[in-house]
Design an enzyme around this catalytic site. Sequence first.
Site, PDB file in Angstrom:
ATOM      1  N   GLY A  44       0.734  -1.088   0.085  1.00 28.10           N
ATOM      2  CA  GLY A  44      -0.046  -0.158  -0.126  1.00 28.10           C
ATOM      3  C   GLY A  44       0.871   1.172  -0.100  1.00 28.10           C
ATOM      4  O   GLY A  44       0.296   2.393  -0.386  1.00 28.10           O
ATOM      5  N   GLU A  99       3.954   3.933   6.114  1.00 25.57           N
ATOM      6  CA  GLU A  99       2.727   3.090   5.886  1.00 25.57           C
ATOM      7  C   GLU A  99       1.717   4.009   4.939  1.00 25.57           C
ATOM      8  O   GLU A  99       1.946   5.251   5.149  1.00 25.57           O
ATOM      9  CB  GLU A  99       2.290   2.822   7.205  1.00 25.57           C
ATOM     10  CG  GLU A  99       2.787   1.573   7.795  1.00 25.57           C
ATOM     11  CD  GLU A  99       1.835   0.199   7.256  1.00 25.57           C
ATOM     12  OE1 GLU A  99       1.245   0.429   5.982  1.00 25.57           O
ATOM     13  OE2 GLU A  99       1.695  -0.796   7.681  1.00 25.57           O
ATOM     14  N   ASP A 100       0.866   3.381   4.315  1.00 30.29           N
ATOM     15  CA  ASP A 100      -0.288   4.027   3.784  1.00 30.29           C
ATOM     16  C   ASP A 100      -1.201   4.400   4.565  1.00 30.29           C
ATOM     17  O   ASP A 100      -1.927   5.550   4.731  1.00 30.29           O
ATOM     18  CB  ASP A 100      -0.697   3.444   2.627  1.00 30.29           C
ATOM     19  CG  ASP A 100      -1.296   1.870   2.831  1.00 30.29           C
ATOM     20  OD1 ASP A 100      -0.638   1.472   4.082  1.00 30.29           O
ATOM     21  OD2 ASP A 100      -2.075   1.302   2.013  1.00 30.29           O
ATOM     22  N   ASP A 103      -4.810   1.786  10.664  1.00 36.03           N
ATOM     23  CA  ASP A 103      -6.292   1.410  10.687  1.00 36.03           C
ATOM     24  C   ASP A 103      -6.585   0.716  12.338  1.00 36.03           C
ATOM     25  O   ASP A 103      -6.425   1.800  13.299  1.00 36.03           O
ATOM     26  CB  ASP A 103      -6.674   0.357   9.796  1.00 36.03           C
ATOM     27  CG  ASP A 103      -7.978   0.339   9.501  1.00 36.03           C
ATOM     28  OD1 ASP A 103      -8.995   0.653  10.309  1.00 36.03           O
ATOM     29  OD2 ASP A 103      -8.382  -0.100   8.388  1.00 36.03           O
ATOM     30  N   LYS A 131      -6.787   6.264  10.869  1.00 32.98           N
ATOM     31  CA  LYS A 131      -8.202   5.988  11.113  1.00 32.98           C
ATOM     32  C   LYS A 131      -8.457   5.588  12.567  1.00 32.98           C
ATOM     33  O   LYS A 131      -8.568   4.631  12.681  1.00 32.98           O
ATOM     34  CB  LYS A 131      -8.813   5.004  10.055  1.00 32.98           C
ATOM     35  CG  LYS A 131     -10.254   5.164   9.778  1.00 32.98           C
ATOM     36  CD  LYS A 131     -10.806   3.845   9.105  1.00 32.98           C
ATOM     37  CE  LYS A 131     -10.353   3.812   7.802  1.00 32.98           C
ATOM     38  NZ  LYS A 131     -11.011   2.491   7.173  1.00 32.98           N
ATOM     39  N   PHE A 152     -13.901   3.344   3.978  1.00 32.79           N
ATOM     40  CA  PHE A 152     -13.011   2.573   3.191  1.00 32.79           C
ATOM     41  C   PHE A 152     -12.339   3.302   2.112  1.00 32.79           C
ATOM     42  O   PHE A 152     -13.048   3.631   1.290  1.00 32.79           O
ATOM     43  CB  PHE A 152     -13.834   1.345   2.835  1.00 32.79           C
ATOM     44  CG  PHE A 152     -12.612  -0.063   2.391  1.00 32.79           C
ATOM     45  CD1 PHE A 152     -12.231  -0.761   3.576  1.00 32.79           C
ATOM     46  CD2 PHE A 152     -12.092   0.140   1.348  1.00 32.79           C
ATOM     47  CE1 PHE A 152     -11.271  -1.555   3.119  1.00 32.79           C
ATOM     48  CE2 PHE A 152     -11.245  -0.804   1.000  1.00 32.79           C
ATOM     49  CZ  PHE A 152     -10.822  -1.726   1.796  1.00 32.79           C
ATOM     50  N   ASP A 159      -5.660  -0.364  -1.846  1.00 33.91           N
ATOM     51  CA  ASP A 159      -6.587  -1.284  -2.599  1.00 33.91           C
ATOM     52  C   ASP A 159      -7.866  -1.703  -1.955  1.00 33.91           C
ATOM     53  O   ASP A 159      -8.105  -1.707  -0.725  1.00 33.91           O
ATOM     54  CB  ASP A 159      -5.696  -2.477  -2.958  1.00 33.91           C
ATOM     55  CG  ASP A 159      -5.779  -3.387  -1.766  1.00 33.91           C
ATOM     56  OD1 ASP A 159      -5.217  -2.969  -0.516  1.00 33.91           O
ATOM     57  OD2 ASP A 159      -6.014  -4.682  -2.045  1.00 33.91           O
ATOM     58  N   ARG A 165      -5.541   0.652  -6.686  1.00 32.97           N
ATOM     59  CA  ARG A 165      -4.217   1.107  -6.058  1.00 32.97           C
ATOM     60  C   ARG A 165      -3.687   2.370  -7.198  1.00 32.97           C
ATOM     61  O   ARG A 165      -2.950   3.320  -6.547  1.00 32.97           O
ATOM     62  CB  ARG A 165      -3.187   0.367  -6.070  1.00 32.97           C
ATOM     63  CG  ARG A 165      -3.280  -0.956  -5.111  1.00 32.97           C
ATOM     64  CD  ARG A 165      -1.935  -1.827  -4.887  1.00 32.97           C
ATOM     65  NE  ARG A 165      -2.294  -2.935  -4.383  1.00 32.97           N
ATOM     66  CZ  ARG A 165      -2.284  -3.021  -2.778  1.00 32.97           C
ATOM     67  NH1 ARG A 165      -2.208  -2.057  -2.051  1.00 32.97           N
ATOM     68  NH2 ARG A 165      -2.665  -4.301  -2.514  1.00 32.97           N
TER      69      ARG A 165
HETATM   70  C1  PRP Z   1      -3.019  -2.377   4.837  1.00 39.33           C
HETATM   71  C2  PRP Z   1      -2.044  -1.294   5.061  1.00 39.33           C
HETATM   72  C3  PRP Z   1      -1.271  -1.329   6.547  1.00 39.33           C
HETATM   73  C4  PRP Z   1      -2.451  -2.079   7.190  1.00 39.33           C
HETATM   74  C5  PRP Z   1      -3.042  -1.258   8.299  1.00 39.33           C
HETATM   75  O1  PRP Z   1      -2.043  -3.167   4.427  1.00 39.33           O
HETATM   76  O2  PRP Z   1      -1.129  -1.178   4.087  1.00 39.33           O
HETATM   77  O3  PRP Z   1      -0.153  -2.079   6.150  1.00 39.33           O
HETATM   78  O4  PRP Z   1      -3.272  -2.680   6.261  1.00 39.33           O
HETATM   79  O5  PRP Z   1      -4.067  -1.928   8.893  1.00 39.33           O
HETATM   80  P1  PRP Z   1      -4.251  -2.286  10.265  1.00 39.33           P
HETATM   81  O6  PRP Z   1      -3.849  -0.796  11.159  1.00 39.33           O
HETATM   82  O7  PRP Z   1      -5.669  -2.457  10.822  1.00 39.33           O
HETATM   83  O8  PRP Z   1      -3.084  -3.218  10.773  1.00 39.33           O
HETATM   84  P2  PRP Z   1      -2.818  -4.709   3.725  1.00 39.33           P
HETATM   85  O9  PRP Z   1      -2.775  -6.007   4.669  1.00 39.33           O
HETATM   86  O10 PRP Z   1      -4.099  -4.425   3.152  1.00 39.33           O
HETATM   87  O11 PRP Z   1      -1.770  -4.977   2.606  1.00 39.33           O
HETATM   88  P3  PRP Z   1      -1.330  -4.025   1.195  1.00 39.33           P
HETATM   89  O12 PRP Z   1      -0.642  -3.110   1.888  1.00 39.33           O
HETATM   90  O13 PRP Z   1      -0.606  -4.978   0.432  1.00 39.33           O
HETATM   91  O14 PRP Z   1      -2.583  -3.539   0.765  1.00 39.33           O
END
Ligand code: PRP
Length: 175
Positions: A44, A99-100, A103, A131, A152, A159, A165
Amino acid sequence: MTQATAPRVLIDRERIRERVLALGRQIALDHPDGELVILGVLKGSFMFLADLARAIDRPLRVEFLGVQSYGNAKTSSGAVQITLDLTNPIDNADVIVVEDIVDTGLTAQFLMQQLAARQARSVKLCSLLHKPARAVQPVQIDYLGFTIDDVFVVGYGLDYAQKYRNLPDICVIES
Ligand code: PRP
């Protein structure tokens, strides 16, 4: 998920650009010397990392870590898995984990714990989005782009089921 409507822009590319430039300037100011490693968390963060790296006007190294915490669902599984580990050491470096989104905070907490054991000079977290409504683990975000509501989001690297993305803006998909 039922058929999604077209994504609606939440944070447009110009606001992203300005915020990323400001974050890059701040990171450069805070790290005037020493080895700086920008550590992107795949997948991400790839677009944010690319822009952030160009906004940090000083020498740096780019590294990647692969983790996965979601399947193809819109909610976190809670389980964090390393899918690609570092290929170069980070000892004695100042590391910025990029990080993106933070959450639930489970991924960031897991990563910060893992990296604490690797003898870096410092490890800080930079996240484009936060978030807080969904926080399970409190996480210190040293450099933050935007705080968002419990919606979301996709685009600018993020994604839904591996799609969206490549959208240049951060968008919301609603079912
Ligand atoms: C997403 C995002 C963070 C994580 C955050 O990754 O990039 O790494 O979720 O969520 P959290 O705070 O609830 O742990 P994802 O697993 O969707 O993979 P991606 O980056 O490959 O899309």
